[in-house]
Design an enzyme around this catalytic site. Sequence first.
Site, short mmCIF file in Angstrom:
data_model
loop_
_atom_site.label_atom_id
_atom_site.label_comp_id
_atom_site.label_asym_id
_atom_site.label_seq_id
_atom_site.Cartn_x
_atom_site.Cartn_y
_atom_site.Cartn_z
N THR A 76 0.83 -1.21 0.00
CA THR A 76 0.00 0.00 0.00
C THR A 76 0.87 1.26 0.00
O THR A 76 0.68 2.16 -0.82
CB THR A 76 -0.90 0.01 1.25
OG1 THR A 76 -0.11 -0.44 2.36
CG2 THR A 76 -2.10 -0.87 1.09
N PHE A 105 -8.16 4.98 3.39
CA PHE A 105 -7.75 4.14 4.51
C PHE A 105 -8.91 3.33 5.09
O PHE A 105 -8.83 2.84 6.21
CB PHE A 105 -7.11 5.00 5.61
CG PHE A 105 -5.77 5.56 5.20
CD1 PHE A 105 -4.63 4.78 5.25
CD2 PHE A 105 -5.65 6.87 4.74
CE1 PHE A 105 -3.39 5.28 4.88
CE2 PHE A 105 -4.41 7.38 4.35
CZ PHE A 105 -3.28 6.58 4.43
N CYS A 115 -7.84 1.62 8.62
CA CYS A 115 -6.40 1.29 8.71
C CYS A 115 -5.80 1.78 10.02
O CYS A 115 -5.92 2.95 10.36
CB CYS A 115 -5.70 1.98 7.55
SG CYS A 115 -3.95 1.69 7.52
C1 HEM Z 1 -0.79 4.34 2.11
C2 HEM Z 1 -0.73 3.30 2.88
C3 HEM Z 1 -1.93 2.50 3.32
C4 HEM Z 1 -3.19 2.43 2.80
C5 HEM Z 1 -3.74 3.16 1.58
C6 HEM Z 1 -3.95 1.50 3.63
C7 HEM Z 1 -5.29 1.18 3.42
C8 HEM Z 1 -6.02 0.37 4.25
C9 HEM Z 1 -7.43 0.06 4.08
C10 HEM Z 1 -8.31 0.56 2.94
C11 HEM Z 1 -7.80 -0.75 5.09
C12 HEM Z 1 -9.20 -1.34 5.33
C13 HEM Z 1 -9.31 -2.67 4.63
C14 HEM Z 1 -10.70 -3.28 4.65
O1 HEM Z 1 -11.64 -2.65 5.12
O2 HEM Z 1 -10.81 -4.40 4.17
C15 HEM Z 1 -6.63 -0.98 5.92
C16 HEM Z 1 -6.62 -1.77 7.04
C17 HEM Z 1 -5.46 -2.08 7.74
N1 HEM Z 1 -4.21 -1.54 7.56
FE1 HEM Z 1 -3.68 -0.17 6.17
N2 HEM Z 1 -3.14 1.02 4.60
C18 HEM Z 1 -1.89 1.61 4.47
C19 HEM Z 1 -0.77 1.40 5.26
C20 HEM Z 1 -0.72 0.53 6.33
C21 HEM Z 1 0.46 0.28 7.13
C22 HEM Z 1 1.81 0.97 6.93
C23 HEM Z 1 0.11 -0.66 8.06
C24 HEM Z 1 0.94 -1.30 9.14
C25 HEM Z 1 2.22 -1.17 9.27
C26 HEM Z 1 -1.29 -0.99 7.85
C27 HEM Z 1 -2.00 -1.88 8.61
C28 HEM Z 1 -3.36 -2.13 8.46
C29 HEM Z 1 -4.09 -3.06 9.28
C30 HEM Z 1 -3.51 -3.94 10.39
C31 HEM Z 1 -5.42 -3.03 8.84
C32 HEM Z 1 -6.59 -3.83 9.39
C33 HEM Z 1 -7.35 -3.05 10.43
C34 HEM Z 1 -8.52 -3.83 11.03
O3 HEM Z 1 -9.23 -4.54 10.30
O4 HEM Z 1 -8.72 -3.70 12.23
N3 HEM Z 1 -1.76 -0.25 6.80
N4 HEM Z 1 -5.56 -0.28 5.38
C1 LIG Z 2 -7.50 4.60 13.14
C2 LIG Z 2 -7.41 5.97 13.74
C3 LIG Z 2 -8.53 6.81 13.74
C4 LIG Z 2 -8.45 8.10 14.29
N1 LIG Z 2 -9.55 8.91 14.26
C5 LIG Z 2 -9.48 10.17 14.77
C6 LIG Z 2 -10.62 11.03 14.76
O1 LIG Z 2 -11.69 10.67 14.29
N2 LIG Z 2 -10.49 12.27 15.29
C7 LIG Z 2 -9.31 12.72 15.84
O2 LIG Z 2 -9.25 13.85 16.30
N3 LIG Z 2 -8.22 11.91 15.87
C8 LIG Z 2 -8.28 10.66 15.36
N4 LIG Z 2 -7.19 9.83 15.40
C9 LIG Z 2 -5.98 10.30 16.06
C10 LIG Z 2 -5.93 9.81 17.51
O3 LIG Z 2 -7.05 10.22 18.25
C11 LIG Z 2 -4.66 10.37 18.13
O4 LIG Z 2 -3.57 9.69 17.52
C12 LIG Z 2 -4.62 10.22 19.62
O5 LIG Z 2 -3.41 10.79 20.08
C13 LIG Z 2 -4.69 8.80 20.07
O6 LIG Z 2 -4.80 8.79 21.45
P1 LIG Z 2 -4.42 7.51 22.31
O7 LIG Z 2 -2.94 7.26 22.03
O8 LIG Z 2 -4.63 7.94 23.69
O9 LIG Z 2 -5.27 6.38 21.90
C14 LIG Z 2 -7.25 8.55 14.86
C15 LIG Z 2 -6.13 7.71 14.87
C16 LIG Z 2 -6.19 6.44 14.31
C17 LIG Z 2 -4.98 5.54 14.33
#
Ligand code: HEM
Ligand SMILES: Cc1cc2nc3c(=O)[nH]c(=O)nc-3n(C[C@H](O)[C@H](O)[C@H](O)COP(=O)(O)O)c2cc1C
Length: 772
Positions: A256, A383, A390
């Site tokens: 990605t 994402f 993500c």
């Molecule tokens: C530009 C970079 C990236 C894009 C565009 C991207 C995009 C996405 C998208 C669209 C999903 C949702 C997939 C779904 O609903 O089926 C996802 C989930 C996820 N991504 Fe990324 N991703 C990126 C980078 C990364 C990186 C760097 C990591 C970890 C090092 C990561 C870890 C994950 C994980 C673990 C999930 C699953 C979350 C869950 O289901 O709870 N991704 N990502």
């Molecule tokens: C998957 C994801 C979703 C997030 N969504 C929001 C959001 O909706 N609004 C916001 O202000 N920050 C958002 N953040 C940023 C987090 O709130 C921020 O990184 C915060 O410092 C996390 O706090 P914690 O380390 O105590 O969990 C998001 C971060 C992640 C990784």
Amino acid sequence: MFFVDLVSHLIYGQPISGETGLSRGNYTPIPQPPTIPLLRNALQIDKKLPYESFRLLHRQYGEIYLLELPGSRVVFLNSHRLTLEALDENTFHKAITGGLLELRGLVGDALFTAHHGEHNWEIAHRILTPAFSPANIKGMFGDMFDIASQLVLKWERYGPEHIIIPAEDFTRLAFDTVALCTMGYRVNSFYNDAVQPFIVSMADYLLEAQRRATIPSVVKALSSTAKWDADRALMNEIVSKGGEALITFMIAGHETTSGMLTFITYELLKSPASYAKVREEVDRVLQGKPIQPEHLSKLPYIVAVMREALRLHPPAPVIAVTPYEDTILCGEYLVPKGTIVVPQIARIQRDPAVWGEDAEKFKPERMLDGKFEDLPPKAWIPFGNGARACIGRPFAWQEAIIALATLFQRFDFVMADERYNLTLKQTLTIKPDNFHIRAIPRDNAPPLVIGATSAPKPSINVGEAAPAALSNEEMEKKVPMAVLYGSNTGSSEAFAQRIASAAASNGFNARIATLDAATGHLPTIGPTVIITASFEGEPADNAGRFVQDLTTMNDTPLEGVSYAVFGCGNRDWALTYQRIPKLIDEKMEAAGAKRLLERGEGDAAGAEFFDSFDAWEVKLWETLSTIYHTTSTNRPTEEELVVKLYGTGMERAISLRQPDAALGKVVENRILTSNAEQEKRHIEFELPENMTYNAGDYLAILPTNPPASVRRVFARYKLSEEAMITINASGATTLPTGRPVELKQVLSGYVELSQPASKRNLETLIEAADEA
Ligand code: HEM
Ligand SMILES: Cc1cc2nc3c(=O)[nH]c(=O)nc-3n(C[C@H](O)[C@H](O)[C@H](O)COP(=O)(O)O)c2cc1C
């Protein structure tokens, strides 16, 4: 025909002829391309590039169409208005289908392949999300820069005429960065011309997963699985050091990120005006020096370029959801329970209703000056969505900014073939195919100071509240205080911890807990301090009950409660920035509680995240001491450690009788050789003040023994690496005498371990052995 329908039913698991649920009643029928017996719509999809088939089907059928594919009926959405409803988590949840279903064989039910509600998802989510806390991500700056520097060195080494395949080198970059930052594991892909076997196996495996997703199960059952199984075995073997989490991060995080960087390079090379703006911004902000953590929030044009490239080319181009019950989309289309619904991210992010008639054009300006923040909900979703969005987003973001700023600072890029127009390659994710560039080093590019840019470790620690150095009676005299946090990745928890630790010396006796633990019993004596975050606009996992309780309160049940709120958030989530802290702050007041201090907020995307908290904490203690008449003592608590520096750092040199030695500074240190050869380095020193060097002068370096040799001594003599010793000598010696020192320090820096033992040494050893 009956036979065909029966077999189809067995393959697809649902009736496929007659009136389907999707065209029932008065609802608008969902268009579907003509089907063929048995395979139904399977041939409509190009196995190598499904993305392109979906694009053409969109052109033909419009904002919604239906395909009958192996195992399911899939409704594809191409407009923002329909997607907005399908991404409502009250009515739809994530579905695992197609390629993701196939990937479960490799990564099991870990995170992105977990079915909705699967218990292991919750466990993995809880364990893995903290790896991406703002503090951790900031701490990864140095390692991310290290890997970006390796890419720079490679391109410099090859020179301006070399044809580069950016997709491959960005894959190396993303792969090495994920491995180093999440597992501390160096893959060293840049020191090997061959693509890592892991990457080859993974690409083949993802391609096969994509192919298998489009063939009926009977055909799948008949296909050979030898290569598929071998690829899986190889990947499992290679990552046995990092385990399943590493494989999950590798798969989700490297293709990605590499896709994003390759698309950005392509778009910038096609858009000279945007290219020039990126170059101007990098030169102006970095001022000819290597990127530093504080620059990350000062490169808005690069960020706009990243957002715009992800809009046009989301590397993960589809997500899948399914409704809890029969659902009507936009009052028009009936989607029965069990149907898979696939919003096509690239099509939705080009919907002219949101992005205007020039939606197909690369225009970073549409993401600048508050326009990104003003977008309608779910218009920009590269994402993913909601709870299953993500978790690596902040990781990929920081990695990409570091790489882009460093590369554009040091190179001018040109396309190897000026006539190239984008073609795509798909291995579940998409990236440019056959795209080649050249990288021409820029004049006066600054030296790469590897490792010199590591972010300072954040000034906060995670852990249990430190009990102040006070007796129980003293503590009881203090004003009680509740410190509550809602946190997934640890930053709010760490801030809460800091307040709790500083409480005693400010006249308070603090108790620290999660917001959920405090649901229904907020104290009315003493202040309640709340530190909390938002995730996709929702509360952190340990604050959901508290927020639910608060939003359903009637009247003023919180009368008597006094509170202050600090929110951790990230402005990249423009629409839901600080949503939960704001909501808690407002709802508590509405429920009768008394706000003691204006809400504070920290933006994890900005450079001032920790400073904002520091400033708010100062105001908090000032306000609380006025209201509760407390005084602060200067009694140190764990957070207020007093550090004193002893010596000049030259003691070892003096002891080893090297009076001329002085501390020098390494300003450049890079490896010149590839993996195969013995390592050779180019090292540059800045001479210490008042020291000169003339050609022919000797340069002596005060060495240390290799850690492996030191460990061998500990193992051979069964000593603990923690041991301390005191050396008393009757005569002159180069060893440190008369004070306790770590044995490790002595073995590392004061004795020579690599020369063979002399006869005299052996005699001494024998004498000692006899004594024992
Ligand atoms: C530009 C970079 C990236 C894009 C565009 C991207 C995009 C996405 C998208 C669209 C999903 C949702 C997939 C779904 O609903 O089926 C996802 C989930 C996820 N991504 Fe990324 N991703 C990126 C980078 C990364 C990186 C760097 C990591 C970890 C090092 C990561 C870890 C994950 C994980 C673990 C999930 C699953 C979350 C869950 O289901 O709870 N991704 N990502
Ligand atoms: C998957 C994801 C979703 C997030 N969504 C929001 C959001 O909706 N609004 C916001 O202000 N920050 C958002 N953040 C940023 C987090 O709130 C921020 O990184 C915060 O410092 C996390 O706090 P914690 O380390 O105590 O969990 C998001 C971060 C992640 C990784």
